[in-house]
Design a protein around this motif. Sequence first.
Motif, PDB file in Angstrom:
ATOM      1  N   HIS A 269       0.694  -0.824  -0.656  1.00  0.00           N
ATOM      2  CA  HIS A 269      -0.112  -0.168   0.125  1.00  0.00           C
ATOM      3  C   HIS A 269       0.462   1.198  -0.219  1.00  0.00           C
ATOM      4  O   HIS A 269       0.265   2.470   0.400  1.00  0.00           O
ATOM      5  CB  HIS A 269      -1.172   0.045   1.012  1.00  0.00           C
ATOM      6  CG  HIS A 269      -1.965  -0.960   1.156  1.00  0.00           C
ATOM      7  ND1 HIS A 269      -2.544  -1.920   2.561  1.00  0.00           N
ATOM      8  CD2 HIS A 269      -2.453  -1.887   0.348  1.00  0.00           C
ATOM      9  CE1 HIS A 269      -3.097  -2.624   2.291  1.00  0.00           C
ATOM     10  NE2 HIS A 269      -3.458  -2.276   1.006  1.00  0.00           N
TER      11      HIS A 269
ATOM     12  N   SER B 266      -0.192  -3.559  13.693  1.00  0.00           N
ATOM     13  CA  SER B 266      -0.747  -3.916  15.485  1.00  0.00           C
ATOM     14  C   SER B 266       0.015  -3.290  16.353  1.00  0.00           C
ATOM     15  O   SER B 266       0.349  -3.744  17.244  1.00  0.00           O
ATOM     16  CB  SER B 266      -1.704  -4.508  15.927  1.00  0.00           C
ATOM     17  OG  SER B 266      -2.522  -4.987  14.625  1.00  0.00           O
TER      18      SER B 266
ATOM     19  N   THR C  28       0.690   2.209   7.068  1.00  0.00           N
ATOM     20  CA  THR C  28      -0.270   2.570   6.337  1.00  0.00           C
ATOM     21  C   THR C  28      -1.691   2.283   7.178  1.00  0.00           C
ATOM     22  O   THR C  28      -2.661   2.279   6.251  1.00  0.00           O
ATOM     23  CB  THR C  28      -0.613   1.089   5.194  1.00  0.00           C
ATOM     24  OG1 THR C  28       0.581   0.044   6.367  1.00  0.00           O
ATOM     25  CG2 THR C  28       0.357   1.280   3.992  1.00  0.00           C
ATOM     26  N   THR C  29      -1.827   2.047   8.261  1.00  0.00           N
ATOM     27  CA  THR C  29      -3.125   2.200   9.221  1.00  0.00           C
ATOM     28  C   THR C  29      -2.008   2.574  10.959  1.00  0.00           C
ATOM     29  O   THR C  29      -0.979   2.322  11.014  1.00  0.00           O
ATOM     30  CB  THR C  29      -3.155   0.841   9.430  1.00  0.00           C
ATOM     31  OG1 THR C  29      -2.357   0.120   9.943  1.00  0.00           O
ATOM     32  CG2 THR C  29      -4.197   0.272   8.103  1.00  0.00           C
ATOM     33  N   GLY C  30      -3.728   3.340  11.330  1.00  0.00           N
ATOM     34  CA  GLY C  30      -2.700   3.127  12.630  1.00  0.00           C
ATOM     35  C   GLY C  30      -2.153   4.703  12.526  1.00  0.00           C
ATOM     36  O   GLY C  30      -2.403   5.322  11.953  1.00  0.00           O
ATOM     37  N   ARG C  31      -1.357   5.649  13.491  1.00  0.00           N
ATOM     38  CA  ARG C  31      -1.486   6.911  14.190  1.00  0.00           C
ATOM     39  C   ARG C  31       0.163   6.831  15.153  1.00  0.00           C
ATOM     40  O   ARG C  31       0.458   6.333  15.462  1.00  0.00           O
ATOM     41  CB  ARG C  31      -2.625   7.892  15.187  1.00  0.00           C
ATOM     42  CG  ARG C  31      -2.259   8.613  14.921  1.00  0.00           C
ATOM     43  CD  ARG C  31      -3.257   9.901  14.900  1.00  0.00           C
ATOM     44  NE  ARG C  31      -3.547   9.552  16.223  1.00  0.00           N
ATOM     45  CZ  ARG C  31      -2.938  10.016  17.212  1.00  0.00           C
ATOM     46  NH1 ARG C  31      -2.172  11.321  17.215  1.00  0.00           N
ATOM     47  NH2 ARG C  31      -3.450  10.234  19.062  1.00  0.00           N
TER      48      ARG C  31
END
Lengths: 230, 318
Positions: free
Chosen positions: A13, A31, A66-69
């Motif tokens: 991604h 995660s 690509t996910t989370g912060r």
Amino acid sequence: MIRFFDVGLDYRHIAPPLRAQHPADATALASVSFEIEPGGFRWLTGASGAGKTSLLKLMYLALPPTTGRVELLGEDPSRLNRRRKALLRRRIGVVYQDFRLLRHLSAYDNVALPLRLAQRSERQLHADVTELLRWVGLAGRLEHRPDELSGGEQQRIAIARAVVAKPSILLADEPTGNLDDEQADRLLHLITALNRLGTTIVVATHNHGLIARYSAPVMELRAGRLVRHG
Amino acid sequence: MVKRGVSGRVDRIGLRGAMSDRLLPFVVAAMSFLAALALTGNFAAGQLAVHWLGGARKLLIIEVPDPGAPVVETQPGTQKISRIAAAKRLLETSGKVIDARILSDAELAHMVKPWLGSDEGATFPIALPGVIVAHSVSPTSTIAALTKQLSAVAPKTLVESGQRWSGRLVALTNSLRACAFAVLILVALVAASVVVVTVRAGLAQRREAIEIIHGLGAQDADIARQFAARAMHLTALGGLYGALASLPALIWLGSLAAGFSESSGFPHADGALSRLWASLDILPAVFLAGPLIFTVAAALIGWAATQVTVHGWLRRLS
């Protein structure tokens, strides 16, 4: 302060120019959540391919998650414009595994680069640069270019460049890989001295002897997941 | 060894090697040369049009058939004069023209030489009309009224106005200038494209160095400025070389154009020196300012094309 909130990194991604040097079929991180307090010190360990370098890349803003912060020094990089993101990068010193020195510049100019980018005058930066190069044992090699230096010497220049601007965060990827024990000890003295002055430090290493000699919390990655923090 | 850039500052990205000082200045010089020719053509066409149209618009050519025949007497006792003299007198008293002048036989013979052969003999296979050359007071004067008045004293007299073909000359000049302008735009676009290609090649070659500097916190503007400074330096050199190289060609073209211009104070510009001075008279602005204009224009094109290219490329980095 460094904060990761449920961060994932999947190279499929990531836009092609940034993905170029990475495997396109791998989920590098999944995660990942942690917090490192201001002035904290962490060892980052894990087997090859566990995601150490990817995690560091997120910390020095080479890649977006690509996910989370991610939150660095109280800022969310995804909300910053390019100019402010560049200013944030100046507060982060990085020792790369492959040194990433500019081959057309001398040792002096490589180390002076962060200070020049910060608009420091030549007179102001001269003392800091020569002192730091003397400290890493390269006082006689100021005008040498990286190709004229050994691997260990290049690594010391990379270290000097990373710390010369007194960064708020120092990230090091296998910084002692090309150093002998004496040089590795000198480097860790420097890093701990910076840490005492308030710099947040993350050092990725395979060297368990080093971790044993300098006690600090350890973050361990396994297959892109943080399995230990503390 | 410390490498210094064009401004004396450190060449952080190593652009001296990545953006060669050979190809780009050479191509820009060629573009500058073509642009100089196009721009000068534009100026010269404009100048010549001004020279020509100044007289042509008001020029009247009156052709009087059977010029020596006496005019038809309308009132008894009136002195008899030739048709052409009557036409000239009418023109002079009409208030609509000035400088009415009957062409001499020699001038007429010279005029028809291309069609009827040598002007040395006085005999021609056909009877030639008499010709009066005059200038109308106003280019908008109605030719029809004048023709009607002249026909009364010399039937079948024709009045030809320079206005008729001056319109065509204006159209021709405008189309020439439009072509020159189009060439100028095309040349600028080609030059900009060459800069873009060169800069992209430089970016590809110095990708690692740029990524390192970017990672150390360099602003996009800092990186773009270094590329732009290098590109400006090279394109300005190219612009200057091209403009200087075009000067001999411009002087030569100017001297050719001078042959068509009589208002420069060097009628017909027969001698080489006269032609040179006349060409300078036709091309003063471009001739004097050309090297400066093209140096600055090329530098600006180089700067702008580089800024856009580098900023666009840097967007790919995080």
